[in-house]
Design a protein around this motif. Structure first.
Motif, PDB file in Angstrom:
ATOM      1  N   ASP A  88      34.901  29.238  51.562  1.00 48.58           N
ATOM      2  CA  ASP A  88      35.372  30.596  51.885  1.00 48.58           C
ATOM      3  C   ASP A  88      35.311  31.485  50.636  1.00 48.58           C
ATOM      4  O   ASP A  88      35.828  31.127  49.573  1.00 48.58           O
ATOM      5  N   PRO A  89      34.683  32.671  50.750  1.00 48.50           N
ATOM      6  CA  PRO A  89      34.570  33.579  49.599  1.00 48.50           C
ATOM      7  C   PRO A  89      35.918  34.095  49.086  1.00 48.50           C
ATOM      8  O   PRO A  89      36.017  34.519  47.933  1.00 48.50           O
ATOM      9  N   VAL A  90      36.953  34.061  49.907  1.00 44.13           N
ATOM     10  CA  VAL A  90      38.272  34.503  49.443  1.00 44.13           C
ATOM     11  C   VAL A  90      38.748  33.624  48.275  1.00 44.13           C
ATOM     12  O   VAL A  90      39.428  34.096  47.364  1.00 44.13           O
ATOM     13  N   LEU A  91      38.351  32.366  48.276  1.00 48.30           N
ATOM     14  CA  LEU A  91      38.730  31.474  47.166  1.00 48.30           C
ATOM     15  C   LEU A  91      38.080  31.926  45.855  1.00 48.30           C
ATOM     16  O   LEU A  91      38.691  31.826  44.785  1.00 48.30           O
ATOM     17  N   ASP A  92      36.850  32.455  45.942  1.00 48.12           N
ATOM     18  CA  ASP A  92      36.206  33.016  44.742  1.00 48.12           C
ATOM     19  C   ASP A  92      36.972  34.240  44.258  1.00 48.12           C
ATOM     20  O   ASP A  92      37.109  34.455  43.049  1.00 48.12           O
ATOM     21  N   GLN A  93      37.449  35.039  45.204  1.00 49.20           N
ATOM     22  CA  GLN A  93      38.228  36.223  44.828  1.00 49.20           C
ATOM     23  C   GLN A  93      39.503  35.823  44.103  1.00 49.20           C
ATOM     24  O   GLN A  93      39.917  36.503  43.159  1.00 49.20           O
ATOM     25  N   ILE A  94      40.126  34.755  44.522  1.00 50.03           N
ATOM     26  CA  ILE A  94      41.330  34.273  43.831  1.00 50.03           C
ATOM     27  C   ILE A  94      40.956  33.795  42.429  1.00 50.03           C
ATOM     28  O   ILE A  94      41.607  34.142  41.444  1.00 50.03           O
ATOM     29  N   ALA A  95      39.894  33.001  42.343  1.00 49.25           N
ATOM     30  CA  ALA A  95      39.483  32.434  41.057  1.00 49.25           C
ATOM     31  C   ALA A  95      39.055  33.502  40.055  1.00 49.25           C
ATOM     32  O   ALA A  95      39.285  33.353  38.853  1.00 49.25           O
ATOM     33  N   TYR A  96      38.457  34.588  40.546  1.00 47.19           N
ATOM     34  CA  TYR A  96      37.928  35.606  39.642  1.00 47.19           C
ATOM     35  C   TYR A  96      38.708  36.922  39.646  1.00 47.19           C
ATOM     36  O   TYR A  96      38.236  37.924  39.115  1.00 47.19           O
ATOM     37  N   SER A  97      39.881  36.923  40.222  1.00 49.18           N
ATOM     38  CA  SER A  97      40.699  38.141  40.235  1.00 49.18           C
ATOM     39  C   SER A  97      41.006  38.565  38.804  1.00 49.18           C
ATOM     40  O   SER A  97      41.215  37.728  37.921  1.00 49.18           O
ATOM     41  N   ARG A  98      41.063  39.842  38.581  1.00 46.72           N
ATOM     42  CA  ARG A  98      41.291  40.376  37.232  1.00 46.72           C
ATOM     43  C   ARG A  98      42.768  40.318  36.859  1.00 46.72           C
ATOM     44  O   ARG A  98      43.537  41.217  37.177  1.00 46.72           O
ATOM     45  N   GLY A  99      43.156  39.256  36.212  1.00 49.68           N
ATOM     46  CA  GLY A  99      44.492  39.180  35.617  1.00 49.68           C
ATOM     47  C   GLY A  99      45.594  38.601  36.464  1.00 49.68           C
ATOM     48  O   GLY A  99      46.428  37.875  35.978  1.00 49.68           O
ATOM     49  N   LYS A 100      45.627  38.925  37.760  1.00 50.53           N
ATOM     50  CA  LYS A 100      46.734  38.441  38.576  1.00 50.53           C
ATOM     51  C   LYS A 100      46.375  38.426  40.044  1.00 50.53           C
ATOM     52  O   LYS A 100      45.404  39.046  40.462  1.00 50.53           O
ATOM     53  N   ILE A 101      47.178  37.686  40.791  1.00 49.36           N
ATOM     54  CA  ILE A 101      47.088  37.663  42.246  1.00 49.36           C
ATOM     55  C   ILE A 101      48.503  37.850  42.788  1.00 49.36           C
ATOM     56  O   ILE A 101      49.485  37.671  42.060  1.00 49.36           O
ATOM     57  N   ALA A 102      48.584  38.226  44.052  1.00 48.60           N
ATOM     58  CA  ALA A 102      49.883  38.347  44.719  1.00 48.60           C
ATOM     59  C   ALA A 102      49.841  37.503  45.981  1.00 48.60           C
ATOM     60  O   ALA A 102      48.841  37.498  46.692  1.00 48.60           O
ATOM     61  N   VAL A 103      50.924  36.783  46.217  1.00 50.46           N
ATOM     62  CA  VAL A 103      51.062  36.019  47.447  1.00 50.46           C
ATOM     63  C   VAL A 103      52.285  36.578  48.154  1.00 50.46           C
ATOM     64  O   VAL A 103      53.394  36.552  47.609  1.00 50.46           O
ATOM     65  N   GLU A 104      52.061  37.099  49.358  1.00 51.57           N
ATOM     66  CA  GLU A 104      53.133  37.752  50.107  1.00 51.57           C
ATOM     67  C   GLU A 104      53.416  36.991  51.394  1.00 51.57           C
ATOM     68  O   GLU A 104      52.513  36.754  52.198  1.00 51.57           O
TER      69      GLU A 104
END
Length: 183
Positions: free
Chosen positions: A143-159
């Motif tokens: 799933d490409p969303v996993l790449d977005q998590i791995a390459y996010s700029r600086g931080k992620i949010a889990v809501e």
């Protein structure tokens, strides 16, 4: 000629009286004037301070919030690998190599979880975890969303609905788990 001189002075007198007539209505100082009657005043009420105007607080976007204190740890295990955030493992990203899935898990109960990255937001369906009081949300390892998590700029949010958003640093441990599941 005397007649003319008399008419001229009479005209001047009439003009002067016409100018002075409005002044005759003025009251001279020291004359009796009606005195104003006092106005009844209500007893002074104790004054309370006016309420301060409420200024609307602009919501702070998740990108502008500070990350939670703590760090990601990485560990390989027999079934794949896991990245855990914080000493209590508040949030985990786990690779299940046999199933070809990456699962995100955390505390609480949730039917869905929103993951925000610098690329956008994705909603993940969630189910109850194997440990009581936890949730699991899984995606295929491709799933490409996993790449977005791995390459996010600086931080992620889990809501998770009903819980405060978890703002976490996007460290290399997340990408390692995703790569372990794909390799």
């Amino acid at each position: 000629m005397a007649d003319r001189a008399g008419r001229g002075s009479r005209t001047r007198r009439l003009a002067l009286m016409a100018m002075l007539a409005p002044l005759a209505s003025c009251v001279a100082p020291g004359t009796n004037r009606p005195t104003p009657q006092p106005v009844a005043q209500a007893a002074p009420q104790p004054s309370s301070p006016a309420p301060a105007p409420v200024q609307p607080v602009a919501p702070v976007e998740w990108q502008d919030r500070p990350v939670l204190p703590g760090q990601w740890t990485y560990a390989a295990d027999a079934g794949g690998s896991v990245a855990a955030f914080g000493a209590d493992g508040r949030l985990t990203l786990r690779c299940d190599r046999a199933a070809g899935r990456v699962a995100l898990g955390g505390p609480g109960a949730a039917a869905s979880v929103t993951v925000r990255t610098s690329y956008g937001a994705a909603s993940w369906p969630a189910t109850a975890g194997s440990t009581p009081g936890t949730w699991i949300a899984a995606r295929a390892a491709s799933d490409p969303v996993l790449d977005q998590i791995a390459y996010s700029r600086g931080k992620i949010a889990v809501e998770v609905p009903g819980q405060p958003a978890l703002i976490l640093p996007a460290w290399a441990e997340l990408g390692r788990v995703v790569e372990d599941c794909r390799g």
